[in-house]
Motif scaffolding. Sequence first.
Motif, PDB file in Angstrom:
ATOM      1  N   GLY A   1       0.791  -1.220   0.000  1.00  0.00           N
ATOM      2  CA  GLY A   1       0.000   0.000   0.000  1.00  0.00           C
ATOM      3  C   GLY A   1       0.826   1.275   0.000  1.00  0.00           C
ATOM      4  O   GLY A   1       1.988   1.290   0.396  1.00  0.00           O
ATOM      5  N   PHE A   2       0.206   2.326  -0.463  1.00  0.00           N
ATOM      6  CA  PHE A   2       0.760   3.675  -0.345  1.00  0.00           C
ATOM      7  C   PHE A   2      -0.339   4.592   0.162  1.00  0.00           C
ATOM      8  O   PHE A   2      -1.415   4.687  -0.442  1.00  0.00           O
ATOM      9  N   VAL A   3      -0.078   5.275   1.257  1.00  0.00           N
ATOM     10  CA  VAL A   3      -0.990   6.288   1.801  1.00  0.00           C
ATOM     11  C   VAL A   3      -0.194   7.580   1.916  1.00  0.00           C
ATOM     12  O   VAL A   3       0.726   7.680   2.736  1.00  0.00           O
ATOM     13  N   GLY A   4      -0.500   8.550   1.074  1.00  0.00           N
ATOM     14  CA  GLY A   4       0.269   9.785   1.097  1.00  0.00           C
ATOM     15  C   GLY A   4      -0.376  10.849   0.244  1.00  0.00           C
ATOM     16  O   GLY A   4      -1.425  10.639  -0.366  1.00  0.00           O
ATOM     17  N   VAL A   5       0.281  12.005   0.194  1.00  0.00           N
ATOM     18  CA  VAL A   5      -0.294  13.167  -0.475  1.00  0.00           C
ATOM     19  C   VAL A   5       0.087  13.163  -1.949  1.00  0.00           C
ATOM     20  O   VAL A   5       1.259  13.176  -2.297  1.00  0.00           O
ATOM     21  N   THR A   6      -0.918  13.157  -2.825  1.00  0.00           N
ATOM     22  CA  THR A   6      -0.678  13.228  -4.266  1.00  0.00           C
ATOM     23  C   THR A   6      -1.469  14.361  -4.913  1.00  0.00           C
ATOM     24  O   THR A   6      -1.636  14.388  -6.127  1.00  0.00           O
ATOM     25  N   SER A   7      -1.943  15.293  -4.097  1.00  0.00           N
ATOM     26  CA  SER A   7      -2.632  16.468  -4.614  1.00  0.00           C
ATOM     27  C   SER A   7      -2.302  17.661  -3.721  1.00  0.00           C
ATOM     28  O   SER A   7      -1.919  17.496  -2.564  1.00  0.00           O
ATOM     29  N   GLY A   8      -2.416  18.874  -4.270  1.00  0.00           N
ATOM     30  CA  GLY A   8      -2.106  20.071  -3.501  1.00  0.00           C
ATOM     31  C   GLY A   8      -0.638  20.446  -3.593  1.00  0.00           C
ATOM     32  O   GLY A   8       0.138  19.842  -4.337  1.00  0.00           O
TER      33      GLY A   8
ATOM     34  N   HIS B   1      -0.426  -5.545   4.547  1.00  0.00           N
ATOM     35  CA  HIS B   1       0.378  -5.478   5.766  1.00  0.00           C
ATOM     36  C   HIS B   1       1.664  -4.664   5.614  1.00  0.00           C
ATOM     37  O   HIS B   1       2.442  -4.571   6.562  1.00  0.00           O
ATOM     38  N   TYR B   2       1.868  -4.090   4.421  1.00  0.00           N
ATOM     39  CA  TYR B   2       3.054  -3.257   4.198  1.00  0.00           C
ATOM     40  C   TYR B   2       2.612  -1.993   3.476  1.00  0.00           C
ATOM     41  O   TYR B   2       2.025  -2.068   2.396  1.00  0.00           O
ATOM     42  N   VAL B   3       2.893  -0.834   4.077  1.00  0.00           N
ATOM     43  CA  VAL B   3       2.414   0.443   3.533  1.00  0.00           C
ATOM     44  C   VAL B   3       3.541   1.473   3.559  1.00  0.00           C
ATOM     45  O   VAL B   3       4.225   1.629   4.578  1.00  0.00           O
ATOM     46  N   VAL B   4       3.717   2.169   2.450  1.00  0.00           N
ATOM     47  CA  VAL B   4       4.626   3.304   2.404  1.00  0.00           C
ATOM     48  C   VAL B   4       3.817   4.571   2.667  1.00  0.00           C
ATOM     49  O   VAL B   4       2.757   4.761   2.082  1.00  0.00           O
TER      50      VAL B   4
END
Length: 240
Positions: A34-41, A103-106
Amino acid sequence: MKRRNILTTLIAALALSAVPATLVLADNPVLKVGFVGVTSGPAAAWGISNQRSMETRAAWINETGGYRIGDTVYDIEIVSFDDQKDPKRAIAGMEKMAQEGIHYVVGPNVDDGAAAVRPVAEANGIIYFPYAFPKALYTAPASNAVLGMVANYQSGPAIYKYLKEEKGVKTVAFIAANESDPLSQRDSGLVAAEALGLEAVSANVTYQVDTTDFTPVLTPVIRTNPDLLVLSGVTPANAP
């Protein structure tokens, strides 16, 4: 014709027997990352660089046969979530990862988001790699975060020492957005600079994250005539 069909079938069978069974009988199982992060703004470049790097690496792994863990070879799938640099959305993103069994997220990319998702990550056994600096994320009782980049308190002292000894830097000024990440980076940078004997001629000027005209913000800082100007936690869109 019958003999030719039999011969063709035999040759095909022999050819298939030379190929690993995993490539013939079934596709590789999929391991989702997974990736949870900012991709806008204004800070979008932080997250987009993460996401694209992950997708490129996953494609590379898949094209070269997959990734082996134990006796199983996996294809990698990247599942992304734009948290818009909002801690509440970061929590929603990590919950989405948990629901999909990831179970693995950046990520997340900022301190507030990384701290906000910690309970979800720990409750669901998710190992995550935030691009955030607070030491509390990486020390007990926290247990699931792995530092995703070199922290400013690790690199700052070496950089300031080099600039002092090799470039003659004696004075430094800091400017930071009025958010927890930049302010935290400013404070640790200030400690590192002063420990080396650099004079901080300005360290209290801040700006709102939606600022577009930096002339009134920077003018009083520039008037202090610093040898070095440190833009603590500046977003890619605001840096120019």
